[in-house]
Design a protein around this motif. Structure first.
Motif, PDB file in Angstrom:
ATOM      1  N   ALA A 187       0.834  -1.208   0.000  1.00 58.72           N
ATOM      2  CA  ALA A 187       0.000   0.000   0.000  1.00 58.72           C
ATOM      3  C   ALA A 187       0.867   1.256   0.000  1.00 58.72           C
ATOM      4  O   ALA A 187       0.540   2.252  -0.659  1.00 58.72           O
ATOM      5  N   ILE A 188       1.984   1.217   0.717  1.00 64.79           N
ATOM      6  CA  ILE A 188       2.901   2.364   0.733  1.00 64.79           C
ATOM      7  C   ILE A 188       3.599   2.512  -0.618  1.00 64.79           C
ATOM      8  O   ILE A 188       3.680   3.604  -1.186  1.00 64.79           O
ATOM      9  N   LYS A 189       4.106   1.388  -1.159  1.00 63.27           N
ATOM     10  CA  LYS A 189       4.878   1.426  -2.398  1.00 63.27           C
ATOM     11  C   LYS A 189       4.041   1.845  -3.591  1.00 63.27           C
ATOM     12  O   LYS A 189       4.475   2.640  -4.435  1.00 63.27           O
ATOM     13  N   TYR A 190       2.816   1.295  -3.680  1.00 61.54           N
ATOM     14  CA  TYR A 190       2.007   1.523  -4.873  1.00 61.54           C
ATOM     15  C   TYR A 190       0.919   2.581  -4.679  1.00 61.54           C
ATOM     16  O   TYR A 190       0.174   2.869  -5.611  1.00 61.54           O
ATOM     17  N   GLY A 191       0.835   3.134  -3.466  1.00 60.30           N
ATOM     18  CA  GLY A 191      -0.090   4.236  -3.243  1.00 60.30           C
ATOM     19  C   GLY A 191       0.479   5.536  -3.795  1.00 60.30           C
ATOM     20  O   GLY A 191       1.564   5.571  -4.379  1.00 60.30           O
ATOM     21  N   LYS A 192      -0.235   6.609  -3.591  1.00 61.00           N
ATOM     22  CA  LYS A 192       0.237   7.895  -4.112  1.00 61.00           C
ATOM     23  C   LYS A 192       1.066   8.635  -3.070  1.00 61.00           C
ATOM     24  O   LYS A 192       0.982   8.368  -1.868  1.00 61.00           O
ATOM     25  N   ASP A 193       1.895   9.538  -3.542  1.00 60.90           N
ATOM     26  CA  ASP A 193       2.647  10.404  -2.626  1.00 60.90           C
ATOM     27  C   ASP A 193       1.674  11.292  -1.853  1.00 60.90           C
ATOM     28  O   ASP A 193       0.616  11.684  -2.365  1.00 60.90           O
ATOM     29  N   GLU A 196      11.302  -1.105 -10.116  1.00 60.86           N
ATOM     30  CA  GLU A 196      11.872   0.050  -9.415  1.00 60.86           C
ATOM     31  C   GLU A 196      11.654  -0.046  -7.913  1.00 60.86           C
ATOM     32  O   GLU A 196      12.531   0.307  -7.120  1.00 60.86           O
ATOM     33  N   THR A 197      10.480  -0.521  -7.498  1.00 56.25           N
ATOM     34  CA  THR A 197      10.153  -0.553  -6.075  1.00 56.25           C
ATOM     35  C   THR A 197      10.627  -1.828  -5.388  1.00 56.25           C
ATOM     36  O   THR A 197      10.499  -1.954  -4.176  1.00 56.25           O
ATOM     37  N   GLY A 198      11.162  -2.765  -6.161  1.00 62.08           N
ATOM     38  CA  GLY A 198      11.656  -3.996  -5.567  1.00 62.08           C
ATOM     39  C   GLY A 198      10.563  -5.024  -5.392  1.00 62.08           C
ATOM     40  O   GLY A 198       9.459  -4.880  -5.886  1.00 62.08           O
ATOM     41  N   GLY A 199      10.867  -6.079  -4.649  1.00 62.02           N
ATOM     42  CA  GLY A 199       9.893  -7.151  -4.457  1.00 62.02           C
ATOM     43  C   GLY A 199      10.180  -8.316  -5.379  1.00 62.02           C
ATOM     44  O   GLY A 199      10.774  -8.154  -6.447  1.00 62.02           O
ATOM     45  N   THR A 200       9.746  -9.504  -4.954  1.00 61.86           N
ATOM     46  CA  THR A 200      10.025 -10.717  -5.727  1.00 61.86           C
ATOM     47  C   THR A 200       8.862 -11.136  -6.612  1.00 61.86           C
ATOM     48  O   THR A 200       9.016 -12.021  -7.451  1.00 61.86           O
ATOM     49  N   GLY A 201       7.693 -10.529  -6.423  1.00 62.79           N
ATOM     50  CA  GLY A 201       6.526 -10.941  -7.195  1.00 62.79           C
ATOM     51  C   GLY A 201       5.848 -12.168  -6.626  1.00 62.79           C
ATOM     52  O   GLY A 201       4.944 -12.731  -7.251  1.00 62.79           O
TER      53      GLY A 201
END
Length: 344
Positions: free
Chosen positions: A248-254, A302-307
Protein backbone atom coordinates in the motif's frame (compact mmCIF):
# COMPACT_ATOMS: atom_id res chain seq x y z
CA UNK A 1 -40.09 -49.83 -18.45
CA UNK A 2 -36.62 -51.25 -17.88
CA UNK A 3 -35.82 -53.52 -20.84
CA UNK A 4 -33.90 -56.09 -18.90
CA UNK A 5 -33.47 -59.68 -20.09
CA UNK A 6 -36.58 -60.63 -18.11
CA UNK A 7 -38.80 -58.08 -19.87
CA UNK A 8 -37.41 -58.92 -23.31
CA UNK A 9 -38.08 -62.64 -22.71
CA UNK A 10 -41.59 -61.95 -21.38
CA UNK A 11 -42.65 -59.75 -24.30
CA UNK A 12 -41.21 -62.10 -26.89
CA UNK A 13 -42.79 -65.16 -25.25
CA UNK A 14 -46.15 -63.41 -25.02
CA UNK A 15 -46.02 -62.41 -28.68
CA UNK A 16 -45.10 -65.91 -29.88
CA UNK A 17 -47.69 -67.56 -27.63
CA UNK A 18 -50.50 -65.29 -28.87
CA UNK A 19 -49.43 -65.86 -32.47
CA UNK A 20 -49.31 -69.64 -31.98
CA UNK A 21 -52.69 -69.84 -30.22
CA UNK A 22 -54.34 -67.65 -32.85
CA UNK A 23 -52.91 -69.82 -35.62
CA UNK A 24 -54.04 -73.09 -33.94
CA UNK A 25 -57.47 -71.63 -33.41
CA UNK A 26 -58.03 -71.80 -37.18
CA UNK A 27 -57.08 -75.49 -37.33
CA UNK A 28 -60.21 -77.73 -37.49
CA UNK A 29 -61.04 -79.92 -34.49
CA UNK A 30 -58.73 -77.95 -32.15
CA UNK A 31 -60.06 -78.15 -28.61
CA UNK A 32 -59.79 -75.42 -25.98
CA UNK A 33 -57.74 -77.68 -23.70
CA UNK A 34 -55.17 -78.14 -26.48
CA UNK A 35 -54.97 -74.38 -27.02
CA UNK A 36 -54.38 -73.78 -23.30
CA UNK A 37 -51.70 -76.48 -22.98
CA UNK A 38 -49.99 -75.36 -26.20
CA UNK A 39 -50.08 -71.72 -25.07
CA UNK A 40 -48.59 -72.52 -21.66
CA UNK A 41 -45.85 -74.74 -23.09
CA UNK A 42 -45.04 -72.21 -25.83
CA UNK A 43 -44.91 -69.33 -23.37
CA UNK A 44 -42.67 -71.12 -20.85
CA UNK A 45 -40.33 -72.57 -23.46
CA UNK A 46 -39.97 -69.27 -25.29
CA UNK A 47 -39.62 -67.25 -22.09
CA UNK A 48 -36.86 -69.30 -20.47
CA UNK A 49 -35.00 -69.94 -23.73
CA UNK A 50 -35.02 -66.25 -24.61
CA UNK A 51 -34.31 -65.13 -21.05
CA UNK A 52 -31.27 -67.34 -20.51
CA UNK A 53 -29.94 -66.72 -24.01
CA UNK A 54 -30.18 -62.92 -23.79
CA UNK A 55 -28.95 -62.81 -20.22
CA UNK A 56 -25.93 -64.99 -20.83
CA UNK A 57 -24.98 -63.20 -24.03
CA UNK A 58 -25.27 -59.79 -22.41
CA UNK A 59 -23.21 -60.77 -19.40
CA UNK A 60 -20.60 -62.42 -21.57
CA UNK A 61 -20.13 -59.15 -23.43
CA UNK A 62 -20.09 -57.21 -20.17
CA UNK A 63 -17.49 -59.60 -18.76
CA UNK A 64 -15.31 -59.14 -21.83
CA UNK A 65 -15.52 -55.36 -21.55
CA UNK A 66 -14.89 -55.54 -17.83
CA UNK A 67 -11.78 -57.65 -18.36
CA UNK A 68 -10.49 -55.05 -20.81
CA UNK A 69 -11.18 -52.36 -18.26
CA UNK A 70 -9.27 -54.26 -15.58
CA UNK A 71 -6.28 -54.53 -17.90
CA UNK A 72 -6.16 -50.73 -17.91
CA UNK A 73 -6.18 -50.84 -14.10
CA UNK A 74 -9.32 -48.74 -13.92
CA UNK A 75 -10.98 -49.01 -10.55
CA UNK A 76 -13.79 -46.57 -11.19
CA UNK A 77 -16.26 -49.26 -12.21
CA UNK A 78 -18.43 -51.18 -9.82
CA UNK A 79 -20.30 -53.69 -12.01
CA UNK A 80 -21.36 -56.90 -10.31
CA UNK A 81 -23.37 -59.81 -11.62
CA UNK A 82 -26.73 -59.82 -9.95
CA UNK A 83 -28.95 -62.87 -9.58
CA UNK A 84 -30.31 -63.85 -12.96
CA UNK A 85 -33.96 -63.16 -12.11
CA UNK A 86 -33.23 -59.78 -10.50
CA UNK A 87 -30.74 -58.24 -12.91
CA UNK A 88 -31.17 -54.87 -14.63
CA UNK A 89 -29.92 -54.07 -18.09
CA UNK A 90 -26.15 -54.51 -17.59
CA UNK A 91 -25.24 -52.69 -20.80
CA UNK A 92 -27.09 -49.64 -19.54
CA UNK A 93 -25.19 -49.81 -16.24
CA UNK A 94 -21.89 -50.22 -18.05
CA UNK A 95 -22.70 -47.30 -20.35
CA UNK A 96 -23.48 -45.12 -17.34
CA UNK A 97 -20.22 -46.11 -15.65
CA UNK A 98 -18.18 -45.43 -18.78
CA UNK A 99 -19.90 -42.07 -19.36
CA UNK A 100 -19.19 -40.98 -15.79
CA UNK A 101 -15.61 -42.18 -16.07
CA UNK A 102 -15.02 -40.36 -19.38
CA UNK A 103 -16.46 -37.13 -17.95
CA UNK A 104 -14.24 -37.36 -14.88
CA UNK A 105 -11.13 -38.15 -16.90
CA UNK A 106 -11.86 -35.28 -19.27
CA UNK A 107 -11.87 -32.93 -16.30
CA UNK A 108 -8.56 -34.39 -15.12
CA UNK A 109 -7.05 -33.98 -18.59
CA UNK A 110 -8.14 -30.33 -18.73
CA UNK A 111 -6.67 -29.75 -15.27
CA UNK A 112 -3.39 -31.41 -16.30
CA UNK A 113 -3.22 -29.21 -19.39
CA UNK A 114 -3.83 -26.14 -17.25
CA UNK A 115 -1.16 -27.21 -14.76
CA UNK A 116 1.31 -27.92 -17.57
CA UNK A 117 0.79 -24.42 -18.95
CA UNK A 118 1.15 -23.01 -15.44
CA UNK A 119 4.35 -25.04 -14.90
CA UNK A 120 5.93 -23.76 -18.11
CA UNK A 121 5.05 -20.16 -17.26
CA UNK A 122 6.36 -20.61 -13.72
CA UNK A 123 9.69 -22.05 -14.90
CA UNK A 124 10.08 -19.23 -17.43
CA UNK A 125 9.33 -16.65 -14.74
CA UNK A 126 11.71 -18.23 -12.22
CA UNK A 127 14.47 -18.35 -14.82
CA UNK A 128 13.95 -14.70 -15.66
CA UNK A 129 13.73 -13.57 -12.04
CA UNK A 130 16.90 -15.48 -11.10
CA UNK A 131 18.80 -14.37 -14.19
CA UNK A 132 18.29 -10.65 -13.56
CA UNK A 133 20.10 -10.29 -10.20
CA UNK A 134 22.73 -12.89 -11.11
CA UNK A 135 23.69 -11.11 -14.33
CA UNK A 136 23.68 -7.75 -12.54
CA UNK A 137 25.99 -8.95 -9.76
CA UNK A 138 28.16 -10.78 -12.29
CA UNK A 139 28.57 -7.62 -14.34
CA UNK A 140 29.61 -5.52 -11.35
CA UNK A 141 32.11 -8.16 -10.14
CA UNK A 142 33.72 -8.55 -13.58
CA UNK A 143 33.97 -4.79 -13.92
CA UNK A 144 35.86 -4.68 -10.63
CA UNK A 145 38.14 -7.53 -11.74
CA UNK A 146 38.89 -5.71 -15.00
CA UNK A 147 40.39 -2.78 -13.10
CA UNK A 148 37.63 -0.74 -11.49
CA UNK A 149 38.70 -2.08 -8.11
CA UNK A 150 41.74 0.22 -8.26
CA UNK A 151 39.44 3.21 -7.83
CA UNK A 152 38.17 3.01 -4.21
CA UNK A 153 35.12 5.19 -4.86
CA UNK A 154 34.04 3.16 -7.91
CA UNK A 155 34.84 -0.10 -6.13
CA UNK A 156 32.61 0.74 -3.17
CA UNK A 157 29.77 1.84 -5.44
CA UNK A 158 29.94 -1.33 -7.56
CA UNK A 159 30.24 -3.58 -4.51
CA UNK A 160 27.14 -1.96 -3.05
CA UNK A 161 25.25 -2.57 -6.29
CA UNK A 162 26.43 -6.18 -6.44
CA UNK A 163 25.39 -6.68 -2.81
CA UNK A 164 21.96 -5.20 -3.56
CA UNK A 165 21.51 -7.62 -6.46
CA UNK A 166 22.54 -10.57 -4.31
CA UNK A 167 20.18 -9.43 -1.53
CA UNK A 168 17.36 -9.45 -4.06
CA UNK A 169 18.39 -12.93 -5.16
CA UNK A 170 18.43 -14.11 -1.56
CA UNK A 171 14.94 -12.68 -0.96
CA UNK A 172 13.65 -14.40 -4.08
CA UNK A 173 15.05 -17.79 -3.07
CA UNK A 174 13.66 -17.46 0.45
CA UNK A 175 10.22 -16.57 -0.91
CA UNK A 176 10.34 -19.55 -3.27
CA UNK A 177 11.20 -21.84 -0.37
CA UNK A 178 8.38 -20.46 1.79
CA UNK A 179 5.89 -20.71 -1.07
CA UNK A 180 6.89 -24.31 -1.76
CA UNK A 181 6.61 -25.22 1.92
CA UNK A 182 3.18 -23.62 2.25
CA UNK A 183 1.83 -25.27 -0.89
CA UNK A 184 3.08 -28.75 0.05
CA UNK A 185 1.94 -28.43 3.66
CA UNK A 186 5.46 -28.70 5.05
CA UNK A 187 5.13 -25.33 6.74
CA UNK A 188 2.81 -25.99 9.66
CA UNK A 189 0.88 -23.13 11.23
CA UNK A 190 1.39 -22.56 14.97
CA UNK A 191 -1.96 -21.19 16.12
CA UNK A 192 -2.16 -19.07 19.26
CA UNK A 193 -3.95 -16.00 20.58
CA UNK A 194 -2.39 -12.77 19.33
CA UNK A 195 -3.19 -9.07 19.22
CA UNK A 196 -3.40 -7.70 15.68
CA UNK A 197 -3.37 -4.11 16.87
CA UNK A 198 0.03 -4.57 18.47
CA UNK A 199 1.35 -6.40 15.39
CA UNK A 200 0.10 -3.58 13.15
CA UNK A 201 1.81 -0.97 15.33
CA UNK A 202 5.07 -2.95 15.12
CA UNK A 203 4.79 -3.03 11.33
CA UNK A 204 4.13 0.72 11.23
CA UNK A 205 7.38 1.23 13.13
CA UNK A 206 9.27 -1.05 10.72
CA UNK A 207 7.93 0.81 7.68
CA UNK A 208 8.12 4.32 9.13
CA UNK A 209 11.10 5.33 6.98
CA UNK A 210 9.46 4.14 3.76
CA UNK A 211 6.25 5.94 4.64
CA UNK A 212 8.15 9.14 5.48
CA UNK A 213 9.94 9.14 2.12
CA UNK A 214 6.58 9.20 0.34
CA UNK A 215 4.90 11.39 2.97
CA UNK A 216 2.36 8.62 3.57
CA UNK A 217 0.30 8.65 6.76
CA UNK A 218 -0.23 5.32 8.53
CA UNK A 219 -3.48 5.00 10.49
CA UNK A 220 -5.47 2.43 12.48
CA UNK A 221 -9.25 2.53 12.40
CA UNK A 222 -11.13 2.81 14.69
CA UNK A 223 -8.56 5.06 16.32
CA UNK A 224 -9.62 4.13 19.86
CA UNK A 225 -9.32 0.37 19.45
CA UNK A 226 -7.15 -1.13 22.17
CA UNK A 227 -6.77 -4.72 21.01
CA UNK A 228 -7.93 -7.21 18.39
CA UNK A 229 -7.46 -10.75 19.70
CA UNK A 230 -7.57 -13.55 17.14
CA UNK A 231 -6.40 -17.15 16.81
CA UNK A 232 -3.63 -17.34 14.20
CA UNK A 233 0.04 -18.01 13.51
CA UNK A 234 1.86 -14.83 14.70
CA UNK A 235 4.79 -15.06 12.29
CA UNK A 236 2.66 -15.75 9.22
CA UNK A 237 -0.02 -13.18 9.98
CA UNK A 238 2.76 -10.65 10.57
CA UNK A 239 4.01 -11.57 7.09
CA UNK A 240 0.50 -11.09 5.63
CA UNK A 241 -0.01 -7.65 7.17
CA UNK A 242 3.54 -6.60 6.33
CA UNK A 243 2.96 -7.47 2.69
CA UNK A 244 -0.35 -5.62 2.44
CA UNK A 245 0.86 -2.49 4.25
CA UNK A 246 4.20 -2.34 2.44
CA UNK A 247 2.48 -2.72 -0.94
CA UNK A 248 0.00 0.00 0.00
CA UNK A 249 2.90 2.36 0.73
CA UNK A 250 4.88 1.43 -2.40
CA UNK A 251 2.01 1.52 -4.87
CA UNK A 252 -0.09 4.24 -3.24
CA UNK A 253 0.24 7.89 -4.11
CA UNK A 254 2.65 10.40 -2.63
CA UNK A 255 1.21 12.41 0.29
CA UNK A 256 -1.43 9.71 0.67
CA UNK A 257 -2.54 7.52 3.53
CA UNK A 258 -2.69 3.84 4.40
CA UNK A 259 -5.36 2.69 6.85
CA UNK A 260 -5.68 -0.64 8.64
CA UNK A 261 -9.32 -1.22 9.57
CA UNK A 262 -10.55 -3.67 12.22
CA UNK A 263 -14.22 -4.68 12.02
CA UNK A 264 -15.60 -6.88 14.80
CA UNK A 265 -18.21 -9.49 13.91
CA UNK A 266 -19.92 -12.24 15.84
CA UNK A 267 -17.21 -14.90 15.51
CA UNK A 268 -14.56 -13.18 13.40
CA UNK A 269 -12.59 -10.02 12.95
CA UNK A 270 -12.37 -8.60 9.44
CA UNK A 271 -9.05 -6.86 8.81
CA UNK A 272 -8.70 -4.52 5.85
CA UNK A 273 -5.73 -2.57 4.49
CA UNK A 274 -6.80 0.46 2.44
CA UNK A 275 -4.87 3.00 0.42
CA UNK A 276 -5.93 6.02 -1.65
CA UNK A 277 -3.58 5.34 -4.56
CA UNK A 278 -4.23 4.88 -8.29
CA UNK A 279 -5.96 1.54 -7.76
CA UNK A 280 -5.73 -1.71 -9.73
CA UNK A 281 -7.39 -2.05 -13.16
CA UNK A 282 -10.28 -4.50 -13.06
CA UNK A 283 -8.70 -6.86 -15.61
CA UNK A 284 -5.71 -7.41 -13.30
CA UNK A 285 -7.53 -8.07 -10.02
CA UNK A 286 -8.16 -11.78 -10.68
CA UNK A 287 -4.49 -12.37 -11.46
CA UNK A 288 -2.58 -10.40 -8.83
CA UNK A 289 -2.26 -13.49 -6.59
CA UNK A 290 -0.48 -15.46 -9.32
CA UNK A 291 3.21 -16.05 -8.82
CA UNK A 292 5.38 -13.35 -10.43
CA UNK A 293 2.38 -11.51 -11.84
CA UNK A 294 2.93 -7.77 -11.84
CA UNK A 295 0.36 -5.11 -12.74
CA UNK A 296 3.00 -2.54 -13.65
CA UNK A 297 6.19 -4.43 -14.46
CA UNK A 298 8.41 -1.39 -14.88
CA UNK A 299 7.38 0.17 -11.58
CA UNK A 300 7.56 -3.17 -9.78
CA UNK A 301 11.21 -3.43 -10.76
CA UNK A 302 11.87 0.05 -9.42
CA UNK A 303 10.15 -0.55 -6.07
CA UNK A 304 11.66 -4.00 -5.57
CA UNK A 305 9.89 -7.15 -4.46
CA UNK A 306 10.03 -10.72 -5.73
CA UNK A 307 6.53 -10.94 -7.20
CA UNK A 308 5.70 -13.80 -4.82
CA UNK A 309 4.35 -11.87 -1.84
CA UNK A 310 0.64 -12.04 -2.66
CA UNK A 311 0.89 -15.68 -3.73
CA UNK A 312 2.39 -16.53 -0.33
CA UNK A 313 -0.26 -14.41 1.44
CA UNK A 314 -3.05 -16.28 -0.35
CA UNK A 315 -1.73 -19.67 0.80
CA UNK A 316 -1.12 -18.49 4.38
CA UNK A 317 -4.69 -17.23 4.70
CA UNK A 318 -6.00 -20.42 3.11
CA UNK A 319 -4.21 -22.35 5.88
CA UNK A 320 -6.16 -20.12 8.32
CA UNK A 321 -9.45 -21.07 6.58
CA UNK A 322 -9.69 -17.56 5.23
CA UNK A 323 -9.46 -15.86 1.86
CA UNK A 324 -8.55 -12.44 0.49
CA UNK A 325 -11.14 -10.05 -0.88
CA UNK A 326 -9.95 -7.25 -3.17
CA UNK A 327 -11.87 -4.15 -4.18
CA UNK A 328 -10.32 -1.36 -6.18
CA UNK A 329 -11.44 1.73 -8.07
CA UNK A 330 -9.10 3.50 -10.48
CA UNK A 331 -7.93 6.75 -8.95
CA UNK A 332 -9.58 6.04 -5.58
CA UNK A 333 -7.45 3.30 -4.04
CA UNK A 334 -7.46 -0.37 -3.19
CA UNK A 335 -8.77 -2.41 -0.26
CA UNK A 336 -7.46 -5.87 0.71
CA UNK A 337 -9.47 -7.62 3.43
CA UNK A 338 -9.57 -10.99 5.18
CA UNK A 339 -11.16 -12.53 8.28
CA UNK A 340 -9.70 -14.38 11.26
CA UNK A 341 -11.37 -16.28 14.08
CA UNK A 342 -11.87 -14.30 17.29
CA UNK A 343 -10.16 -15.53 20.42
CA UNK A 344 -12.49 -16.81 23.16
Amino acid sequence: MNLSARWIAFLLALFITVLTVVFLNFVPDTKAEMLVVTGVICFLATYFTTYYTVDVLIFQEVDQIYKSVKKLKIKDFNIKKKPLLNSQNPLKLLNTEISDYVTEKQKEIEELKRMETFRREFLANVSHELKTPIFAAQGFVHTLIDGAIDDPEVAIRFLNKAAKSLDGLDALVRDLVVLSQVETGELKMQFEVLDLVRITEDIFEQLEDKATKRDTKLKIKPAKIQECLVVADPQRIYQVLMNFIENAIKYGKDHGKVTVVFEEQKKHYTIAVEDDGPGIPQEHINRIFERFYRVDKSRSRETGGTGLGLAIVKHILSAHNSSVSVTSKPGKGTRFSFSLLKAD
